[in-house]
Design an enzyme around this catalytic site. Structure first.
Site, PDB file in Angstrom:
ATOM      1  N   ASP A 144     -45.107  44.258   9.403  1.00 19.74           N
ATOM      2  CA  ASP A 144     -46.129  44.646   8.480  1.00 19.74           C
ATOM      3  C   ASP A 144     -45.885  45.980   7.631  1.00 19.74           C
ATOM      4  O   ASP A 144     -45.258  46.859   8.142  1.00 19.74           O
ATOM      5  CB  ASP A 144     -47.553  45.224   9.466  1.00 19.74           C
ATOM      6  CG  ASP A 144     -47.836  43.959  10.200  1.00 19.74           C
ATOM      7  OD1 ASP A 144     -48.589  43.107   9.347  1.00 19.74           O
ATOM      8  OD2 ASP A 144     -48.101  43.940  11.277  1.00 19.74           O
ATOM      9  N   THR A 214     -40.665  31.946   5.591  1.00 17.37           N
ATOM     10  CA  THR A 214     -41.671  32.117   6.605  1.00 17.37           C
ATOM     11  C   THR A 214     -43.055  32.318   5.641  1.00 17.37           C
ATOM     12  O   THR A 214     -42.969  32.630   4.723  1.00 17.37           O
ATOM     13  CB  THR A 214     -41.690  33.100   7.417  1.00 17.37           C
ATOM     14  OG1 THR A 214     -41.680  34.624   6.576  1.00 17.37           O
ATOM     15  CG2 THR A 214     -40.275  33.481   8.308  1.00 17.37           C
ATOM     16  N   PHE A 216     -44.951  34.916   5.292  1.00 20.93           N
ATOM     17  CA  PHE A 216     -45.104  36.072   4.797  1.00 20.93           C
ATOM     18  C   PHE A 216     -43.750  36.299   3.536  1.00 20.93           C
ATOM     19  O   PHE A 216     -44.155  36.856   2.746  1.00 20.93           O
ATOM     20  CB  PHE A 216     -45.303  37.345   5.809  1.00 20.93           C
ATOM     21  CG  PHE A 216     -46.605  37.553   6.137  1.00 20.93           C
ATOM     22  CD1 PHE A 216     -47.417  38.385   5.701  1.00 20.93           C
ATOM     23  CD2 PHE A 216     -47.120  36.769   7.482  1.00 20.93           C
ATOM     24  CE1 PHE A 216     -48.850  38.677   6.098  1.00 20.93           C
ATOM     25  CE2 PHE A 216     -48.321  37.250   7.886  1.00 20.93           C
ATOM     26  CZ  PHE A 216     -49.088  38.051   7.302  1.00 20.93           C
TER      27      PHE A 216
HETATM   28  C1  LIG Z   1     -46.413  40.562   8.356  1.00 18.14           C
HETATM   29  S1  LIG Z   1     -46.436  39.523   9.678  1.00 18.14           S
HETATM   30  C2  LIG Z   1     -44.848  38.556   9.572  1.00 18.14           C
HETATM   31  C3  LIG Z   1     -45.217  37.601  10.484  1.00 18.14           C
HETATM   32  C4  LIG Z   1     -43.827  36.487  10.325  1.00 18.14           C
HETATM   33  N1  LIG Z   1     -42.731  37.257  10.878  1.00 18.14           N
HETATM   34  C5  LIG Z   1     -43.758  35.979   8.985  1.00 18.14           C
HETATM   35  O1  LIG Z   1     -42.715  36.370   8.298  1.00 18.14           O
HETATM   36  O2  LIG Z   1     -44.349  35.259   8.587  1.00 18.14           O
HETATM   37  C6  LIG Z   1     -46.033  40.777  10.999  1.00 18.14           C
HETATM   38  C7  LIG Z   1     -46.586  40.362  12.240  1.00 18.14           C
HETATM   39  O3  LIG Z   1     -45.963  41.185  13.325  1.00 18.14           O
HETATM   40  C8  LIG Z   1     -47.108  41.322  14.342  1.00 18.14           C
HETATM   41  N2  LIG Z   1     -46.785  42.618  14.915  1.00 18.14           N
HETATM   42  C9  LIG Z   1     -46.940  43.767  14.172  1.00 18.14           C
HETATM   43  N3  LIG Z   1     -46.687  44.709  15.301  1.00 18.14           N
HETATM   44  C10 LIG Z   1     -46.236  44.295  16.251  1.00 18.14           C
HETATM   45  C11 LIG Z   1     -45.676  44.849  17.852  1.00 18.14           C
HETATM   46  N4  LIG Z   1     -45.949  46.076  17.698  1.00 18.14           N
HETATM   47  N5  LIG Z   1     -45.387  43.820  18.615  1.00 18.14           N
HETATM   48  C12 LIG Z   1     -45.703  42.532  18.312  1.00 18.14           C
HETATM   49  N6  LIG Z   1     -46.019  42.107  17.297  1.00 18.14           N
HETATM   50  C13 LIG Z   1     -46.389  42.860  15.964  1.00 18.14           C
HETATM   51  C14 LIG Z   1     -48.183  40.962  13.636  1.00 18.14           C
HETATM   52  O4  LIG Z   1     -49.348  40.618  14.465  1.00 18.14           O
HETATM   53  C15 LIG Z   1     -47.848  40.131  12.447  1.00 18.14           C
HETATM   54  O5  LIG Z   1     -48.272  38.623  13.304  1.00 18.14           O
END
Ligand SMILES: C[S@@+](CC[C@H](N)C(=O)[O-])C[C@H]1O[C@@H](n2cnc3c(N)ncnc32)[C@H](O)[C@@H]1O
Length: 239
Positions: A144, A214, A216
């Site tokens: 994120d 992916t 995102f």
């Molecule tokens: C922007 S999305 C990207 C998802 C995937 N990697 C993609 O490229 O499509 C970021 C993901 O990280 C997860 N996330 C953020 N902080 C996290 C943490 N501290 N522990 C586990 N998951 C986390 C969020 O829930 C979200 O699904």
């Protein structure tokens, strides 16, 4: 009544719940017991009891190189990698429950078994749950971005986090990162450059071939953002 618990540090995620689709619920009911590991918490959801230590060999029923993906989302990259590398074990750490359920849908569909998932805050998992030097590769795809200035303290990739990454990686273990936010890419580059624990080229890496586009990444490409990959190698000894 138990006192209400609060976190003292900002977390890198905003949402973790949401409705499961019918398919996601069906997959969850059928196989979550096998693939989604219940992690003891310390009273708050997604927290990790600091006394709980992962035994990957027991979890996967074998000894194999362990790849950890943080924020595995819907599992696009995780399932792809696990299917390509049946000789390795893959652990996905993700707080967004529908994403974990979607990963189960895809795993079932493709018959992939060398994955385990945990609904935990990865920062806590790296601090205490994952044994030192036990991870072959650590992957973080499109964390994120928290692009507003006032939110940037929530970003995952910081010098403190690099310490945690180095703690869990084996000597020579690889840390791979990608982002579509140039400003966050610059922050990652600076963190790696300044870390005493990693060998780092000081520049962008070629796109990692083992990653499908992916969800995102696709969003970033859809608005013409440049994708930045970074790779660093865990030093031995640590700095
Ligand atoms: C922007 S999305 C990207 C998802 C995937 N990697 C993609 O490229 O499509 C970021 C993901 O990280 C997860 N996330 C953020 N902080 C996290 C943490 N501290 N522990 C586990 N998951 C986390 C969020 O829930 C979200 O699904």
């Amino acid at each position: 009544m138990e006192p209400t618990q609060y976190r003292t540090e900002p977390v890198s995620f905003a949402r973790r719940g949401g409705r499961l689709s019918e398919r996601q619920q069906a997959a969850w009911d059928a196989v979550a017991q096998t693939y989604v590991v219940e992690v003891p918490d310390n009273g708050m959801s997604t927290s990790v009891d600091p006394d709980y230590v992962l035994d990957a060999e027991a979890l996967f029923g074998r000894k194999a190189p362990l790849v950890v993906e943080i924020g595995s989302g819907r599992g696009d990259a995780l399932v792809h990698a696990a299917q390509e590398h049946p000789e390795m074990d893959f652990l996905g750490l993700e707080v967004y429950v529908p994403g974990v359920a979607q990963t189960l849908v895809t795993m079932r569909h493709l018959g992939v078994h060398n994955i385990r998932l945990m609904v935990v805050n990865a920062a806590e998992a790296l601090r205490t749950m994952i044994p030192e030097g036990s991870v072959h590769e650590l992957r973080i795809w499109f964390p994120d971005p928290w692009h507003k200035k006032r939110h940037q303290k929530r970003r995952l990739i910081t010098p403190e986090f690099a310490r945690l990454a180095a703690r869990v990686l084996e000597p020579g273990g690889i840390w791979r990162l990608a982002t579509d936010w140039q400003d966050y890419a610059d922050q990652m580059l600076e963190v790696l450059e300044q870390s005493p624990d990693f060998e780092f080229s000081g520049t962008w890496a070629p796109r990692f071939e083992g990653r499908p586009v992916t969800r995102f990444e696709g969003k970033g490409l859809g608005v013409d953002r440049e994708i930045r990959d970074l790779v660093a190698v865990r030093r031995d000894p640590l700095g």
